[in-house]
Design a protein around this motif. Structure first.
Motif, PDB file in Angstrom:
ATOM      1  N   GLU A  92     -93.126 -31.220 -80.255  1.00  0.00           N
ATOM      2  CA  GLU A  92     -91.668 -31.136 -80.898  1.00  0.00           C
ATOM      3  C   GLU A  92     -92.230 -30.307 -81.630  1.00  0.00           C
ATOM      4  O   GLU A  92     -90.756 -28.969 -82.326  1.00  0.00           O
ATOM      5  CB  GLU A  92     -91.343 -32.672 -81.025  1.00  0.00           C
ATOM      6  CG  GLU A  92     -91.696 -33.228 -82.167  1.00  0.00           C
ATOM      7  CD  GLU A  92     -91.115 -34.714 -83.132  1.00  0.00           C
ATOM      8  OE1 GLU A  92     -90.222 -35.117 -82.454  1.00  0.00           O
ATOM      9  OE2 GLU A  92     -91.485 -35.240 -84.004  1.00  0.00           O
ATOM     10  N   VAL A  93     -92.741 -29.857 -82.475  1.00  0.00           N
ATOM     11  CA  VAL A  93     -92.670 -28.959 -83.730  1.00  0.00           C
ATOM     12  C   VAL A  93     -92.294 -27.131 -83.300  1.00  0.00           C
ATOM     13  O   VAL A  93     -92.277 -27.194 -82.291  1.00  0.00           O
ATOM     14  CB  VAL A  93     -94.465 -28.873 -84.436  1.00  0.00           C
ATOM     15  CG1 VAL A  93     -95.144 -27.689 -83.589  1.00  0.00           C
ATOM     16  CG2 VAL A  93     -94.037 -28.536 -85.577  1.00  0.00           C
ATOM     17  N   GLU A  94     -92.038 -26.391 -83.937  1.00  0.00           N
ATOM     18  CA  GLU A  94     -91.190 -25.613 -83.944  1.00  0.00           C
ATOM     19  C   GLU A  94     -92.393 -24.219 -84.707  1.00  0.00           C
ATOM     20  O   GLU A  94     -91.820 -23.670 -85.322  1.00  0.00           O
ATOM     21  CB  GLU A  94     -89.836 -25.102 -84.160  1.00  0.00           C
ATOM     22  CG  GLU A  94     -89.219 -26.486 -84.192  1.00  0.00           C
ATOM     23  CD  GLU A  94     -88.040 -25.270 -82.776  1.00  0.00           C
ATOM     24  OE1 GLU A  94     -88.082 -24.381 -82.632  1.00  0.00           O
ATOM     25  OE2 GLU A  94     -87.645 -27.013 -81.948  1.00  0.00           O
ATOM     26  N   ALA A  95     -93.452 -24.019 -84.161  1.00  0.00           N
ATOM     27  CA  ALA A  95     -94.172 -22.492 -83.561  1.00  0.00           C
ATOM     28  C   ALA A  95     -95.446 -22.752 -83.324  1.00  0.00           C
ATOM     29  O   ALA A  95     -95.371 -23.073 -82.244  1.00  0.00           O
ATOM     30  CB  ALA A  95     -95.530 -23.507 -85.672  1.00  0.00           C
ATOM     31  N   GLY A  96     -95.954 -21.234 -82.989  1.00  0.00           N
ATOM     32  CA  GLY A  96     -96.328 -20.835 -82.018  1.00  0.00           C
ATOM     33  C   GLY A  96     -98.103 -21.726 -82.134  1.00  0.00           C
ATOM     34  O   GLY A  96     -98.844 -21.179 -81.086  1.00  0.00           O
ATOM     35  N   MET A  97     -99.221 -22.127 -83.643  1.00  0.00           N
ATOM     36  CA  MET A  97    -100.175 -21.431 -83.326  1.00  0.00           C
ATOM     37  C   MET A  97     -99.996 -23.884 -84.077  1.00  0.00           C
ATOM     38  O   MET A  97     -99.755 -23.823 -84.743  1.00  0.00           O
ATOM     39  CB  MET A  97    -100.903 -20.773 -84.019  1.00  0.00           C
ATOM     40  CG  MET A  97    -101.291 -19.997 -82.430  1.00  0.00           C
ATOM     41  SD  MET A  97    -102.062 -18.326 -84.093  1.00  0.00           S
ATOM     42  CE  MET A  97    -100.326 -18.380 -84.639  1.00  0.00           C
ATOM     43  N   VAL A  98    -101.112 -24.534 -83.768  1.00  0.00           N
ATOM     44  CA  VAL A  98    -100.564 -25.887 -84.484  1.00  0.00           C
ATOM     45  C   VAL A  98    -102.277 -26.367 -84.247  1.00  0.00           C
ATOM     46  O   VAL A  98    -102.925 -26.370 -83.174  1.00  0.00           O
ATOM     47  CB  VAL A  98     -99.974 -26.658 -83.444  1.00  0.00           C
ATOM     48  CG1 VAL A  98     -99.621 -28.131 -83.808  1.00  0.00           C
ATOM     49  CG2 VAL A  98     -97.955 -26.068 -82.712  1.00  0.00           C
ATOM     50  N   GLY A  99    -102.242 -26.683 -85.822  1.00  0.00           N
ATOM     51  CA  GLY A  99    -103.679 -27.616 -85.701  1.00  0.00           C
ATOM     52  C   GLY A  99    -103.300 -28.543 -85.764  1.00  0.00           C
ATOM     53  O   GLY A  99    -102.858 -29.240 -86.468  1.00  0.00           O
TER      54      GLY A  99
END
Ligand code: NAD
Length: 498
Positions: free
Chosen positions: A429-436
């Motif tokens: 669900e998070v709104e970002a292009g690159m997730v850690g």
């Protein structure tokens, strides 16, 4: 007495006609070590003409030849990695080990581009209609331009040029005027690798050069990486002039720490990702979101580590964090910390006024930790791009995710937790292009593509990896028929599949 950094045209340094120059500093002393030429409109025309002529020949080069150049480029960059890291460190200020890491990440894109024959394979359909075959190919776009920021003077150009050139394009690099030296090391390496003259040129300059390139009729595609206001300008100007444009902008990356996280690991990560390269990374963590009740314990752990960071010149192996790039940038960062203090944030560790022995003129600011930062304060809303880590307290996981969603940027984001279900929900669900997930700087490997959402990217294509190949090529579909001559004859009907 300082050196002059020339442009690079047709395989060698070139002075151009422009008379303006810009100083290049050693950020650890404040001394001017060189001057870089700034291109004028005539210089833009000359460099684009060279690239245009070279592109028309290079597109016909075999994939074997291109691959041979790329393998040689890789070997040469490996041999010169220390030299390149030293140039980066001297003009940018980052510590040598960090500069070496940047070179390594750039090399990985060269390695990716060495596989270009595989990456350019098209599709083939036999007998799409009776005796008719259809196939798709991807061809180079022509003259491509890379406009790059100061913070990764080798890696960001290497995100672009190996892929663009492997795809059969010519490439003009317009590096940052603040640390232009790395571009010259790359240019020499391309030439030594056997790349034909004009396929890789370097044009130094500022807005005049950029705007000339963006509107030049012989430029076909523009890759930009830099701050959001300039990215927006590059995207709107370039696309209005009919170019293909990808423009990567700034960031405000959040790291959410849930109460079940390993707090030592989270504190280590926050300090590494917040203060590495003095916070001058587009993937730096600039906001830690501490979800209740973890805040006090987490802030104490981060503060302890922040106070231990060794600040010093980039060429000292004991330094962990160097100076920032210019005096003006240092003053801007200090201004943000002053504003935050006036707004009532808690300055837990204060890097203002830090001095480094023997380097009184350097552009120093120490790692700075701000707690109880509120949404709406300038230290929260703006990209500071310095060693300033803000802690925001959130009551719940949902509140934390909403902070990321409501932020204009969407480059990178991270979550620290031991709960796999929470992590999976977050990545969904998070709104970002690159997730850690338990990784603070989730920079994709070269064989994936790099890019953010929201105000962190204008255009729809990320850099390097498969999307890079897509960006630097145009699709073409061929429908062909080698029919028996006896079946020929006029047929004015719309072609159908029989
Ligand atoms: P910048 O926007 O000031 O400069 C980037 C490039 O644009 C430089 O080559 C510069 O010469 C040129 N430029 C500057 N002003 C211009 C103008 N008015 N008109 C036309 N061109 C102009 O960025 P910077 O300070 O060099 O780099 C830091 C910024 O880059 C930060 O915002 C950082 O987040 C961003 N960045 C983003 C990524 C990413 O992948 N999204 C990666 C690295 C850096």
């Amino acid at each position: 007495m300082s050196d002059t950094i020339d442009h690079w045209l047709d395989g060698k340094p070139w002075t151009g006609q422009g008379t303006r120059r810009s100083p290049v500093f050693d950020p650890s002393t404040g001394a001017t070590t060189a001057e870089v030429r700034l291109a004028d409109a005539t210089d833009v025309d000359t460099v684009v003409a060279s690239a245009r002529a070279a592109a028309d020949e290079w597109r016909a080069s075999s994939l074997s030849r291109r691959t041979a150049v790329l393998f040689d480029l890789r070997r040469i960059l490996v041999e010169r990695r220390d030299e390149l890291a030293a140039v980066i460190s001297a003009q940018h200020g980052k510590v040598r080990s960090d500069a070496a890491g940047e070179v390594q990440r750039g090399l990985e894109v060269v390695e990716f581009a060495c596989g270009i024959p595989q990456l350019l394979k098209g599709g083939f359909t036999e007998q799409a209609s009776t005796e008719v075959d259809v196939y798709s190919i991807r061809q180079p776009v022509g003259v491509t331009v890379g406009i790059t920021p100061f913070n990764f003077p080798a890696m960001v150009p290497l995100w672009m040029c190996p892929v663009a050139i492997a795809c059969g394009n010519a490439f003009i690099l317009k590096p940052s005027e603040r640390d232009p030296g790395a571009a010259m090391v790359l240019a020499q390496a391309w030439t030594d690798a056997g790349l034909p003259d004009g396929v890789f040129n370097v044009l130094h300059g500022d807005a005049e050069a950029v705007n000339g390139l963006l509107t030049h009729p012989d430029v076909d595609a523009v890759s930009f990486v830099g701050s959001t206001p300039i990215a927006r300008h590059v995207y709107s100007t370039g696309t209005a002039a009919g170019k293909r444009v990808q423009a990567l902008g700034g960031a405000k990356n959040h790291m959410i720490v849930l109460p079940d996280a390993d707090l030592d690991a989270a504190a280590d990560a926050a300090v590494s990702a917040g203060f590495g390269s003095a916070g001058e990374r587009c993937m730096a963590i600039s906001v830690v979101v501490a979800v209740d009740p973890v805040g006090d314990e987490l802030v104490a752990a981060i503060a302890e580590r922040t106070r231990a960071v060794r600040v010093g010149p980039g060429d000292d192996p004991d330094s962990e964090m160097g100076p920032v790039v210019t005096e003006a940038h240092r003053d801007r960062i200090v201004g943000y910390v002053d504003a935050g203090e006036s707004d009532g944030v808690d300055v837990v560790v204060d890097g203002r006024g830090v001095h480094v022995d023997g380097r009184p003129g350097g552009f120093w600011i120490g790692p700075t930790l701000l707690d109880h930062v509120q949404v709406g304060q300038s230290v929260y809303t703006d990209e500071i791009f310095g060693p300033v880590l803000c802690v925001v307290r959130a009551a719940t996981y949902d509140d934390a995710v909403a902070l990321v969603r409501d932020n204009a940027y969407g480059n990178g984001v991270a979550i620290f937790t031991r709960d796999g279900g929470a992590a999976r929900r977050f990545t969904f669900e998070v709104e970002a292009g690159m997730v850690g997930v338990n990784v603070p700087i989730p920079v994709p490997m070269a064989y994936y593509s790099f890019g953010g959402w929201g105000d962190s990217l204008f255009g729809d294509t990320h850099v390097h990896g498969p999307e890079g190949v897509h960006f630097y090529t145009r699709g073409k579909v061929v429908t062909e028929r080698w029919a028996d001559p006896s079946t020929r004859g006029p047929d004015l009907g719309f072609p159908t599949h029989t």
